[in-house]
Design a protein around this motif. Structure first.
Motif, PDB file in Angstrom:
ATOM      1  N   ILE A  32      -9.408  20.602   4.486  1.00 14.65           N
ATOM      2  CA  ILE A  32      -9.142  19.169   4.661  1.00 14.65           C
ATOM      3  C   ILE A  32      -9.713  18.394   3.478  1.00 14.65           C
ATOM      4  O   ILE A  32      -9.107  17.426   3.016  1.00 14.65           O
ATOM      5  CB  ILE A  32      -9.750  18.677   5.990  1.00 14.65           C
ATOM      6  CG1 ILE A  32      -9.091  19.404   7.169  1.00 14.65           C
ATOM      7  CG2 ILE A  32      -9.561  17.185   6.156  1.00 14.65           C
ATOM      8  CD1 ILE A  32      -9.738  19.131   8.496  1.00 14.65           C
ATOM      9  N   ALA A  33     -10.870  18.857   2.972  1.00 13.41           N
ATOM     10  CA  ALA A  33     -11.453  18.178   1.807  1.00 13.41           C
ATOM     11  C   ALA A  33     -10.499  18.267   0.618  1.00 13.41           C
ATOM     12  O   ALA A  33     -10.266  17.272  -0.086  1.00 13.41           O
ATOM     13  CB  ALA A  33     -12.799  18.809   1.461  1.00 13.41           C
ATOM     14  N   PHE A  34      -9.914  19.435   0.405  1.00 11.78           N
ATOM     15  CA  PHE A  34      -8.943  19.574  -0.680  1.00 11.78           C
ATOM     16  C   PHE A  34      -7.745  18.664  -0.451  1.00 11.78           C
ATOM     17  O   PHE A  34      -7.270  17.988  -1.369  1.00 11.78           O
ATOM     18  CB  PHE A  34      -8.477  21.029  -0.809  1.00 11.78           C
ATOM     19  CG  PHE A  34      -9.393  21.868  -1.639  1.00 11.78           C
ATOM     20  CD1 PHE A  34      -9.515  21.618  -3.001  1.00 11.78           C
ATOM     21  CD2 PHE A  34     -10.130  22.897  -1.082  1.00 11.78           C
ATOM     22  CE1 PHE A  34     -10.361  22.381  -3.784  1.00 11.78           C
ATOM     23  CE2 PHE A  34     -10.981  23.664  -1.850  1.00 11.78           C
ATOM     24  CZ  PHE A  34     -11.106  23.403  -3.207  1.00 11.78           C
ATOM     25  N   GLY A  35      -7.253  18.668   0.781  1.00 15.55           N
ATOM     26  CA  GLY A  35      -6.111  17.817   1.109  1.00 15.55           C
ATOM     27  C   GLY A  35      -6.418  16.353   0.826  1.00 15.55           C
ATOM     28  O   GLY A  35      -5.618  15.635   0.213  1.00 15.55           O
ATOM     29  N   ALA A  36      -7.628  15.915   1.248  1.00 14.68           N
ATOM     30  CA  ALA A  36      -8.015  14.520   1.050  1.00 14.68           C
ATOM     31  C   ALA A  36      -8.112  14.209  -0.443  1.00 14.68           C
ATOM     32  O   ALA A  36      -7.686  13.135  -0.895  1.00 14.68           O
ATOM     33  CB  ALA A  36      -9.348  14.244   1.737  1.00 14.68           C
ATOM     34  N   LEU A  37      -8.651  15.170  -1.210  1.00 14.98           N
ATOM     35  CA  LEU A  37      -8.795  14.924  -2.649  1.00 14.98           C
ATOM     36  C   LEU A  37      -7.436  14.841  -3.332  1.00 14.98           C
ATOM     37  O   LEU A  37      -7.206  13.986  -4.195  1.00 14.98           O
ATOM     38  CB  LEU A  37      -9.652  16.030  -3.292  1.00 14.98           C
ATOM     39  CG  LEU A  37     -11.139  15.913  -2.986  1.00 14.98           C
ATOM     40  CD1 LEU A  37     -11.892  17.141  -3.471  1.00 14.98           C
ATOM     41  CD2 LEU A  37     -11.710  14.656  -3.634  1.00 14.98           C
ATOM     42  N   ILE A  38      -6.505  15.715  -2.924  1.00  8.90           N
ATOM     43  CA  ILE A  38      -5.161  15.676  -3.521  1.00  8.90           C
ATOM     44  C   ILE A  38      -4.496  14.335  -3.224  1.00  8.90           C
ATOM     45  O   ILE A  38      -3.946  13.680  -4.114  1.00  8.90           O
ATOM     46  CB  ILE A  38      -4.295  16.836  -2.978  1.00  8.90           C
ATOM     47  CG1 ILE A  38      -4.814  18.170  -3.512  1.00  8.90           C
ATOM     48  CG2 ILE A  38      -2.833  16.649  -3.386  1.00  8.90           C
ATOM     49  CD1 ILE A  38      -4.076  19.361  -2.964  1.00  8.90           C
ATOM     50  N   PHE A  39      -4.565  13.929  -1.945  1.00  6.42           N
ATOM     51  CA  PHE A  39      -3.926  12.666  -1.585  1.00  6.42           C
ATOM     52  C   PHE A  39      -4.606  11.490  -2.299  1.00  6.42           C
ATOM     53  O   PHE A  39      -3.940  10.565  -2.759  1.00  6.42           O
ATOM     54  CB  PHE A  39      -3.962  12.461  -0.062  1.00  6.42           C
ATOM     55  CG  PHE A  39      -2.693  12.917   0.603  1.00  6.42           C
ATOM     56  CD1 PHE A  39      -2.225  14.199   0.401  1.00  6.42           C
ATOM     57  CD2 PHE A  39      -1.959  12.053   1.394  1.00  6.42           C
ATOM     58  CE1 PHE A  39      -1.037  14.626   0.987  1.00  6.42           C
ATOM     59  CE2 PHE A  39      -0.763  12.463   1.983  1.00  6.42           C
ATOM     60  CZ  PHE A  39      -0.306  13.748   1.786  1.00  6.42           C
TER      61      PHE A  39
END
Lengths: 418, 374
Positions: free
Chosen positions: B305-312
């Motif tokens: 989720i951290a990666f997802g949040a960073l990408i977004f």
């Protein structure tokens, strides 16, 4: 409890409407206003109800084929952009078709994701709701900014299709002949209830957009298509028991994909209607304001049936239309009393069924609505905005047992797994 | 299947989704006559600056919290579509409540956080109660409660609690709730950042809520994977009937899962509140829906989720640089986000099927071997 006789559907809905109008008339008399049953009230009810109806019908086709479509909102957004684009460039009728096409593209995307790739329906729907505003914003920034009067967030004025006033009944002119206005003169008589019904009916028959007529015609057409044709039977099998359909030699995937694409088309038409002069006359970013979700609400309210969806759409369109012409909030204030009456009726009904808790909850809510009515002069504008959602929650709370969604609705289906 | 293979399969899907989104947006950019390589170059170059990184982290913080909120419910096969309404309501009430009291710093901050979490928990818990007592599907009820919160309750309360005024020295006018005293605001992390790198440009600050978000992530991980509650939660999500037989009370689990999800959702607005100190009349929107996307992208895993949040967050922040550099229309990033999420869910499903096939194959092979030996 023994059921004496069940009324046939064609009689039941007019009866509900009659009771509703009667309550409105009573409240109007009590409150000394004429806003609730005026011709303009029913006219704007219809106008605001149409997008909800179309979105609801869209949801109906998808869910009858077993695919939950919460992407309706996104498909509707696609419909607003494509509808406005087509109408600005090629005229209002083409605009409706491009709107349908835009929505259908969204539907096809949802169909491919859920049916072919087996993605969870809710997840795919959420993804489409995120993607669609991005697409329209991009398209608007690329195309509408080049038009005079257009920008990233809006289009130039969108032309509309014509209107039609039913002669004899609601007046108007036919080729220079001034038609009589039977309902109008009846409405002016001030006869209790009769005049109110006449006024409301006149509103429904005056200056009706041709799209509205098409949308209303889609209600019996959908019923016929889903319940009277081979196509409909097969489509519904896909939503009730796809494995049984497979055993019958039905290509379940094809039916599901067709249904969900049609669903998107309906939502797209709803979007095109919102962008048409009927409601806005312009494409505006964010103008759907969650009406795709309200369509979903109408679908549940209508128990997955076209006529019920129409009922829900009109019920939700009514407070919107009323609230729009009611800047002071006095007419909406009268609605509180209607709410109180309806809740009291629910309480009595629950009690007659022996559901004590339900009756108590409904009673408390009725008292709250009545107290609010008595203690205030006006209601704030947000009240009408949340009314549809509140109604659906109440329907789900009190009538959940009477609702029946398609048996395999929302479930993943893969060919040859059983 | 080896652990390495499993990891490769798990990482292949999101990588494929991002790749697919890159290809799609490149094609779109080529179609409208922009050079995608220049655009991506601008985005990356900009993102390598410290100030931009701070922007990305600030943006990723609420996204991450929102993603965790969604993920908690997801772990039990519950969809909390209503994070948007829960967080806005909690944000507003916490901002108002925080402005009414004056307490010592630690207490004040704790008070605000507790109010926010309670409001979120209560609002999401209502959907849980409806599901348990009336069998109302939580997707439907959270959608409806969402709309009621956003266009009803928040619209009403913001008018009730509106307090005009100005910020700081009075150059900018503030429209929103009354400001919270300095004691109620989490300090920023600029000091920490300066220890490791350099001074930030004045006016930029790294939100202190970032620490809170990390705590939320750790607690989520421990709660779900290391506690009995987490085991029950996952068991109920995996097979509710088996869990019930195993003595997990399904009704209580549903209400608890929704409430905890809502409590975390209540923290989503804190990043903005702790920075500005009030609830603005036009608050940031869409974080709830983006949270669903981020949770899906990260497969409900705290690190994912951290990666997802960073990408977004990276894409959100990049839209500004694109507008500035003119290499491509800034709206392309919204399309990229949409395509990434749709491609990701399809890719995960395909990876899932591939894994199932592989497992079936290896089981068949093992069986074959065992037979040959016998």
């Amino acid at each position: 409890m023994r059921r004496v006789t069940a009324l046939p559907a064609w009689l039941r809905w007019p009866l509900y409407a009659g009771v509703g109008i009667f309550v409105l008339t009573l409240v109007e008399t009590l409150d000394d206003t004429d806003r609730l049953t005026s011709a303009s009230a029913s006219q704007s009810m219809l106008r605001w109800g149409v997008p909800v109806l179309l979105a609801g019908l869209g949801g109906l086709f998808a869910e009858r084929a077993g695919v939950v479509n919460i992407g309706l909102e996104g498909m509707m957004i696609l419909g607003t952009w494509f509808g406005a684009w087509g109408a600005v460039n090629y005229g209002p009728w083409v605009g409706l078709l491009t709107g349908i096409g835009g929505g259908a593209l969204g539907g096809l995307l949802h169909a491919v994701a859920t049916v072919l790739f087996g993605v969870d329906h809710i997840i795919s729907g959420v993804a489409i709701n995120i993607l669609a505003p991005g697409i329209t914003r991009f398209l608007a920034s690329e195309i509408f900014t080049g038009y005079p009067g257009g920008s990233i967030t809006q289009s130039p004025r969108v032309p509309g299709v014509g209107h039609f006033t039913f002669p004899v009944l609601a007046g108007g002119e036919v080729g220079g002949w001034l038609s009589p206005n039977l309902l109008g003169s009846l409405g002016d008589r001030d006869w209790f209830f009769v005049s109110n019904v006449a006024n409301l009916a006149r509103g429904l028959l005056t200056q009706v957009s041709l799209v509205t007529i098409v949308a209303l015609a889609l209600v019996p057409l959908s019923t016929w298509l889903l319940w009277r044709t081979r196509f409909g039977l097969r489509l519904r099998i896909c939503g009730e028991h796809p494995v049984a359909g497979e055993a019958q030699g039905i290509d379940v995937y094809r039916y599901k994909i067709t249904a969900v694409t049609m669903s998107g088309g309906f939502a797209g038409l709803a979007g095109a209607f919102i962008a048409s002069p009927e409601l806005s006359g312009i494409y505006l970013e964010g103008q759907t304001t969650g009406r795709g979700f309200i369509g979903l609400a109408a679908l549940i309210f209508g128990n997955w049936h076209p006529v019920g969806v129409l009922g829900g759409a009109l019920l939700f369109g009514y407070p919107f239309g009323l609230g729009l012409r009611d800047l002071g909030g006095t007419a909406s204030h009268s609605l509180l009393l209607v709410n109180a009456v309806a809740l009291a009726a629910i309480a009595a009904w629950s009690l007659s069924k022996g559901r004590r808790t339900n009756a108590a909850v409904a009673c408390v809510l009725a008292v709250v609505a009545a107290a609010w009515y008595l203690l205030s002069e006006t209601v704030p504008d947000w009240w009408v905005n949340i009314l549809p959602f509140a109604i659906v929650l109440l329907v789900l709370v009190f009538f959940a047992q009477r609702l029946r969604m398609p048996a395999a609705d929302g479930q993943r289906y893969r060919r040859g797994e059983h | 299947m080896s652990a390495l293979r499993r990891l490769v399969l798990a990482l292949a899907a999101p990588a494929a989704a991002v790749g697919f989104a890159l290809v799609t947006s490149s094609l779109i950019l080529l179609l409208i006559g922009s050079n995608p390589l220049v655009a991506y170059g601008d985005m990356l170059e900009h993102a390598s600056k410290l100030e931009t990184l701070v922007d990305i982290l600030n943006r990723a913080t609420p996204l991450y919290v929102s993603g965790i909120a969604v993920a908690i419910a997801f772990r039990m096969n519950l969809f909390n579509i209503g994070v948007e309404g829960q967080f806005l309501l909690a944000f507003l009430v916490a901002a108002h409540a925080g402005s009414l009291v004056s307490l010592p710093a630690a207490l004040h901050i704790a008070f605000i956080l507790v109010v926010a979490m309670s409001v979120g928990a209560a609002y999401a818990g209502a959907a849980g109660v409806l599901k348990v007592t009336r069998g109302v599907n939580e997707v439907i009820s959270t959608i409806m409660l969402n709309a009621i919160a956003v266009s009803g309750l928040v619209a009403w309360l913001i008018k009730e609690w509106q307090a005009g005024g100005s910020i700081g020295t009075g150059t900018t006018t503030r429209v929103g709730t009354a400001p919270i005293d300095e004691s109620g605001l989490l300090p920023d992390l600029n000091g920490v950042l300066e220890l490791v790198t350099r001074d930030l440009r004045p006016g930029k600050e790294l939100t202190g809520v970032l620490v809170l978000a990390l705590v939320v992530g750790v607690v989520y991980h421990v709660l779900v994977n290391r506690t009995v509650f987490g085991f029950d939660l996952r068991a109920s999500g995996f097979n509710p009937f088996a869990a019930r037989v195993g003595g997990v009370p399904p009704k209580r689990m549903i209400i608890l899962a929704m409430s905890i999800s809502g409590a975390v959702a209540g923290l989503v607005g804190m990043a903005e509140l702790m920075q500005s100190g009030y609830f603005p009349s036009n608050p940031i929107q869409g974080l709830g829906y983006a949270g669903i996307a981020v949770a899906l992208l990260g497969r409900n895993h705290p690190v994912g989720i951290a990666f997802g949040a960073l990408i977004f967050a990276f894409l959100d922040v990049s839209s500004g640089v694109l507008q500035f550099s003119g290499a491509a229309p800034r709206e392309i990033v919204v399309i990229m986000q949409g395509v990434i999420i749709l491609a990701a869910v399809v890719a995960y499903e395909m990876a899932h099927r591939a894994r199932n096939r592989e497992e079936a194959r290896s089981a068949a092979a093992a069986l074959h071997e065992a037979r040959a030996e016998a």
